[in-house]
Scaffold this active site. Structure first.
Site, mmCIF file in Angstrom:
data_model
loop_
_atom_site.group_PDB
_atom_site.id
_atom_site.type_symbol
_atom_site.label_atom_id
_atom_site.label_comp_id
_atom_site.label_asym_id
_atom_site.label_seq_id
_atom_site.Cartn_x
_atom_site.Cartn_y
_atom_site.Cartn_z
ATOM 1 N N ARG A 27 0.588 -1.023 0.299
ATOM 2 C CA ARG A 27 0.177 0.218 0.184
ATOM 3 C C ARG A 27 0.481 1.071 0.129
ATOM 4 N NH1 ARG A 27 -5.026 1.795 4.027
ATOM 5 N NH2 ARG A 27 -6.968 1.990 2.390
ATOM 6 N N HIS A 165 7.180 19.401 28.133
ATOM 7 C CA HIS A 165 6.920 19.573 29.406
ATOM 8 C C HIS A 165 6.055 17.963 29.316
ATOM 9 C CE1 HIS A 165 2.813 20.855 27.013
ATOM 10 N NE2 HIS A 165 2.166 20.001 27.930
ATOM 11 N N HIS A 298 9.692 -0.847 30.526
ATOM 12 C CA HIS A 298 9.774 0.042 29.269
ATOM 13 C C HIS A 298 8.765 1.018 28.495
ATOM 14 C CE1 HIS A 298 5.910 -2.396 29.240
ATOM 15 N NE2 HIS A 298 6.081 -1.710 27.354
ATOM 16 N N LYS A 313 -0.606 8.664 9.894
ATOM 17 C CA LYS A 313 -1.847 8.201 9.820
ATOM 18 C C LYS A 313 -3.169 7.608 10.810
ATOM 19 C CE LYS A 313 -3.349 3.536 9.383
ATOM 20 N NZ LYS A 313 -4.107 3.298 8.665
ATOM 21 N N PHE A 314 -4.535 8.137 9.532
ATOM 22 C CA PHE A 314 -5.393 7.507 10.597
ATOM 23 C C PHE A 314 -5.808 6.528 10.861
ATOM 24 C CE2 PHE A 314 -5.116 12.229 7.500
ATOM 25 C CZ PHE A 314 -5.675 13.046 8.817
ATOM 26 N N MET A 315 -6.029 6.528 12.271
ATOM 27 C CA MET A 315 -6.371 5.610 12.836
ATOM 28 C C MET A 315 -7.879 5.512 13.071
ATOM 29 S SD MET A 315 -4.133 3.048 13.098
ATOM 30 C CE MET A 315 -2.646 3.295 13.212
ATOM 31 N N VAL A 316 -8.540 5.378 12.197
ATOM 32 C CA VAL A 316 -9.996 5.367 11.825
ATOM 33 C C VAL A 316 -10.934 4.322 11.123
ATOM 34 C CG1 VAL A 316 -9.895 8.242 11.516
ATOM 35 C CG2 VAL A 316 -9.971 5.984 9.306
ATOM 36 N N GLN A 325 -3.253 -1.554 11.304
ATOM 37 C CA GLN A 325 -3.254 -1.715 9.653
ATOM 38 C C GLN A 325 -1.938 -0.789 9.858
ATOM 39 O OE1 GLN A 325 -3.536 0.711 7.562
ATOM 40 N NE2 GLN A 325 -2.621 -0.587 5.350
#
Ligand SMILES: O=P(O)(O)O[C@H]1O[C@H](CO)[C@@H](O)[C@H](O)[C@H]1O
Ligand SMILES: O=P(O)(O)O[C@H]1O[C@H](CO)[C@@H](O)[C@H](O)[C@H]1O
EC number: 2.7.7.12
Lengths: 350, 350
Positions: A27, A165, A298, A313-316, A325
């Site tokens: 992609r 901050h 960690h 990147k859209f996490m939608v 993905q």
């Protein structure tokens, strides 16, 4: 045809969370038609008398910041968690299940200057930040089960204040993310008799495919199961359970490697690289009296940028309803970051 | 002091996912200093010969869209999932665990006009969308375990194309979100002998506190455990396992209620309300031959806006590293949505 990880889609398993990620490297070839983010303003004044994080400024609460010269911590004027609130009634209804939540939210300034970020700070300055994190964790950990130290950086990450901050939210409950990591690390320890993340870092040090940078005490790598394009994990070489376990050498080495990873991040797209990051170690409060050997301290960096300073990147949609993905593979991301210079593209003016 | 849910912080449990959300209603009082989103452009041409979703336009692949007059479905020119790719080698390594993923991604246009959205479409037009969803699910469900129908709406949700459309990603694997819902619904069914979400909707219909709108066949409510400020769930009154189980009356009633909820959304901040939404029902493929009575078909809307058309909720820092947090309660959100008119603030020009 043979399977090639950088060309052929597959799913990868995250053993720390028990979740899968869909990797679709083919992609990377698609043209970008999505939203373009605003570039963040670069000219930030060193001191701004209207900025509530600057020394000597009066905040919304009417309190005046001291003329601090290194780090400075105060209780958030609009905290999501308060120390003392009435508790909801108990209920074991499967649908309407509420529990009490107590806590506190603090803000921690890294430096008196607004125009600095971690990669532009000196090692001694970063070391003061680390020491203050340890002090806060020690103090809040006496009372609270979980102390989440996290930094939201950049307007794209909901952070409108450019002053360097972070935040510290301490709570009486163990939140979802550390709770699942607690379960998964405990299961691994029961099965193999060794801490999961120490085994993991050793395997990665053999394979060398996902290491971004390492020194005598720390390893930064793109985890095999990374979700965000340039997500990294900070892992100790020695088995540390909590941030408070570090010795002096480990603290200095951590300051060094933080400077390097944040510098590489800024160098990737020549911008002040946005991210959310935070630290995870064994829970505190009553857990301090228990055996938490299955835990490994960690750090996690979750940066949203995908292709440039303005394309994230859209996490939608699919991600929210089905599964995360990603396009480029963890190995491709690690190799890009590894090859970037350790010297910041900008020069600090003192 | 007595506990008051609209004033005092608490955590709520999501039985569908086994996760908690932190509710901090006192935080509604804080002044907003965060990022302001761009307002989306309102003047969208009905037809644009450069828009790959419009009728008669040539797409990047060289294919020309037909002169379609209702819905139109095609395979994504840059899909995240391909039908036929080589499989990765098997491995049961705890850290480097990969599996094969096969699938396909389709794009579905709702209507030939780019300047329409669902709330401005007529009931017969929305019904055509529903019928096409059912047709796609039936067809792809023969071959694939999971068919995710989802709509990303608005630039803020990574959707750059204003043309009314959704996506359909079908996969050989069961993704994380439906997988956890599968487990939790199965557990509930084993314990109580009734489908979880049918019990849930009945309890909500008694309580009436979180219902936004309902008709003879459907109920839309803000779930007790909602994470996004104006998140809602669409639930059937009759026990449906998959979208394909609807009878004709249920389809028409669903078209009606989709028009109402999307109208209310637009009326909330007088804008084309962004969201990601999608449908979840029992898995398909080999699950079609199994008893999936524990599943209930339902829809989820996840809208990002918090205070206005330009102020969204950032799921960052604490949310990514610890746990989701919300300000206004589910009951407050439901009451706001309930009171909004069912008539759209804009008039459709035919
Ligand atoms: O619609 P697009 O451009 O394929 O892509 C959009 O939706 C996808 C599915 O929700 C996401 O994976 C992408 O990050 C987002 O940009
Ligand atoms: O830093 P703020 O303004 O308190 O708030 C920001 O970080 C919080 C913790 O990650 C999030 O809950 C908010 O959505 C975000 O806007």
């Amino acid at each position: 045809m043979n399977f090639i990880a950088t060309e052929h889609q597959h799913i990868r398993f995250n053993p720390l969370k028990g979740e899968w990620v869909l990797v679709s490297p083919h992609r990377m070839k698609r043209p970008w038609a999505g939203q373009i983010e605003k570039l963040q303003e670069e000219a930030i004044p060193r001191h701004d008398s209207t900025n509530p994080l600057c020394p000597r400024v009066e905040r919304a609460s009417g309190k005046v910041n001291p003329d601090y010269s290194s780090t400075f911590v105060f209780t958030n004027d609009f905290p999501a968690l308060l120390e003392d609130v009435p508790s909801p009634p108990d209920s074991d209804d499967p649908f309407f299940h509420t529990k009490a939540a107590r806590g506190t939210c603090r803000v921690m300034c890294f430096h008196p200057w607004s125009d600095l970020t971690l990669p532009l700070m000196t090692i001694p300055e970063i070391l003061e930040v680390i020491n203050r994190w340890i002090q806060e964790l020690t103090e809040l950990g006496q009372k609270y089960t979980w102390v989440q130290i996290f930094e939201n950086k950049g307007a794209i990450m909901g952070c409108s204040n450019p002053h360097p901050h972070c935040q510290i939210w301490a709570s009486s409950f163990l939140p979802n993310e550390p709770s699942i990591k607690d379960i998964k690390q405990k299961e691994y320890y029961a099965k193999y008799g060794r801490p999961m993340l120490i085994d993991y870092v050793n395997r990665e040090l053999e394979k060398k495919e996902r290491i971004v940078v390492s020194n005598n005490h720390w390893v930064i790598l793109v985890p095999y199961w990374a979700v965000w394009p340039y997500e990294v994990m900070v892992l100790p070489r020695r088995h540390l359970i909590r941030m408070t376990d570090m010795d002096e050498e480990e603290k200095v080495a951590l300051a060094n490697i933080i400077k390097i990873i944040t510098t590489k991040y800024d160098n990737l797209f020549h911008c002040s690289f946005p991210y959310s990051m935070g630290w995870h170690g064994a829970p505190t409060g009553s857990y301090l009296n228990e055996d938490c050997n299955y835990w490994t301290f960690h750090g996690c960096y979750f940066p949203p940028l995908l292709r440039s300073a303005t394309v994230k990147k859209f996490m939608v949609g699919y991600e929210m309803l089905a599964q995360s993905q990603r396009d480029l593979t963890a190995e491709q991301a690690a190799s890009k970051l590894r090859e970037l210079p350790d010297i910041h593209y900008k020069v600090r003016v003192d």
